[in-house]
Motif scaffolding. Structure first.
Motif, short mmCIF file in Angstrom:
data_model
loop_
_atom_site.label_atom_id
_atom_site.label_comp_id
_atom_site.label_asym_id
_atom_site.label_seq_id
_atom_site.Cartn_x
_atom_site.Cartn_y
_atom_site.Cartn_z
N THR A 205 -8.54 -2.32 -4.66
CA THR A 205 -8.44 -2.51 -5.72
C THR A 205 -9.37 -3.66 -6.26
O THR A 205 -9.54 -4.69 -5.49
N ASP A 256 -4.44 10.55 -4.44
CA ASP A 256 -4.13 9.22 -4.87
C ASP A 256 -2.73 8.90 -5.03
O ASP A 256 -2.40 7.59 -5.12
N SER A 258 -0.10 8.20 -3.04
CA SER A 258 0.29 7.19 -2.12
C SER A 258 0.23 5.77 -2.77
O SER A 258 0.95 5.14 -2.75
N TRP A 259 -0.85 5.63 -3.02
CA TRP A 259 -1.07 4.11 -3.60
C TRP A 259 -0.74 4.07 -4.96
O TRP A 259 -0.57 2.97 -5.42
N GLU A 262 2.46 2.43 -5.40
CA GLU A 262 2.72 0.89 -5.28
C GLU A 262 2.09 0.21 -6.51
O GLU A 262 2.06 -0.95 -6.36
N GLU A 266 1.59 -4.14 -7.78
CA GLU A 266 0.41 -4.77 -7.89
C GLU A 266 0.01 -5.32 -9.24
O GLU A 266 -0.80 -6.36 -9.36
#
Length: 337
Positions: A205, A256, A258-259, A262, A266
């Motif tokens: 990121t 994408d 998996s992230w 989260e 973030e």
């Protein structure tokens, strides 16, 4: 009130012209195209009268739903694709946005305008942000003199990915010529001037502060999404008033997920501008955990009719979503406080 009054005048003038023609035309035998165009003009007039009576909200009346479903019928009829009716309709839609941006600037919260497709303008007290704005080089319906007015009223342009229904080089250059910043993925328009800021990291990121020409500062996070294999920046943009809007672009890549799961850790997202056909929709929404959702990408006219995502389908997909959501027509806005 002024906004609705002026927009009403614009639409009335358009309809008066159509009504004059309708008075001449009493029969359409052997002229089906004229019938379709006059019929669509009358329907569009009634659609926006209904939408103005029942404005965007997280609660939906049957009247508002039926108005949006009526738009689906017109936008899924390919016989209308080259019609002056749609060109006049786009003029009316863009005039609504221009007039409201000029006359009713918000003093609290943010106003989010749905311009066309997945193009939005976000207006706070201090900044006006355009995302995925396209002009006549992509759609003959759109008048670039109106796009110029939108650019004059905006401070910055964000582009999520290179596809033509989101990235218009001519529009980006119009921003850059006014010394306004254009935020794009790395790899897109690399040869352009210093007013272009290329942001992309395939594995991490990016967090960056952007100072605009009016000296106001945006805090942004750029997440490395994809549409299939095409780099697609997911932007989280925080205004000087500390409100955060996330735009998904056309995120669609299972690798994408998996992230994306989260993302709520973030960034704290106030408003999620979500493309209505996003795969794993409910999972993505729960992962981002926004306070409000506004959908986009309905009825993209460059798509075949099976991928001109209709409003009725968006409503059907959102049935299981517990987060408050707003579904808007082009030219409308929602005031998030």
């Amino acid at each position: 009130m002024k906004n609705k009054f002026v927009c009403g005048i614009c639409l009335c003038l358009w309809i008066i012209q159509g009504a004059a023609q309708a008075q001449i035309r009493q029969y359409y035998h052997k002229d089906p195209q004229s019938l379709l165009e006059d019929q669509s003009t009358i329907i569009l007039d009634h659609v926006y009268k209904t939408l103005d009576r029942y404005p965007p909200d997280t609660l939906y009346t049957n009247e508002r739903k039926l108005a949006l479903f009526s738009l689906d019928g017109i936008m899924h009829d390919t016989r209308m694709d080259t019609s002056m009716t749609l060109k006049n309709y786009f003029k009316y839609v863009l005039d609504r946005v221009i007039d409201s941006l000029q006359s009713n600037k918000t003093a609290t919260g943010i106003r989010i305008f749905k311009v066309y497709n997945h193009g939005f303008i976000i207006q706070s007290e201090s900044v006006t942000i355009a995302i995925d704005l396209v002009g006549s080089s992509r759609h003959w319906y759109i008048d670039d003199s109106q796009i110029q007015k939108l650019i004059d009223l905006s401070d910055v342009l964000f582009v999520t990915h290179r596809h033509g229904d989101h990235a218009d080089a001519a529009v980006a250059d119009m921003f850059a010529k006014q010394e306004k910043k254009v935020i794009v993925p790395t790899g897109l328009w690399e040869e352009k001037s210093s007013n272009y800021i290329h942001l992309r990291d395939s594995s991490a990121t990016i967090t960056k502060d952007i100072v605009l020409g009016n000296s106001k500062q945006l805090k942004i996070k750029v997440f490395p999404g994809h549409q299939d294999n095409v780099p697609n920046n997911i932007y989280a943009i925080t205004t000087p008033e500390n409100l955060t809007v996330m735009h998904t672009g056309d995120q669609a890549n299972k690798n994408d997920r998996s992230w994306i799961r989260e993302l709520r850790n973030e960034v704290e997202t106030d408003v999620l501008l979500l493309h209505c056909w996003m795969p794993n929709l409910e999972e993505a929404i729960n992962s981002i955990n926004p306070r409000l959702i506004i959908t986009g990408h309905e009825n993209e006219l460059q798509h075949s009719i099976d991928h001109r995502e209709p409003y009725w389908l968006t409503f059907n997909k959102m049935k299981s979503i517990t987060t408050p959501y707003v579904i808007m027509a082009w030219g409308e806005y929602y005031h998030y406080k």
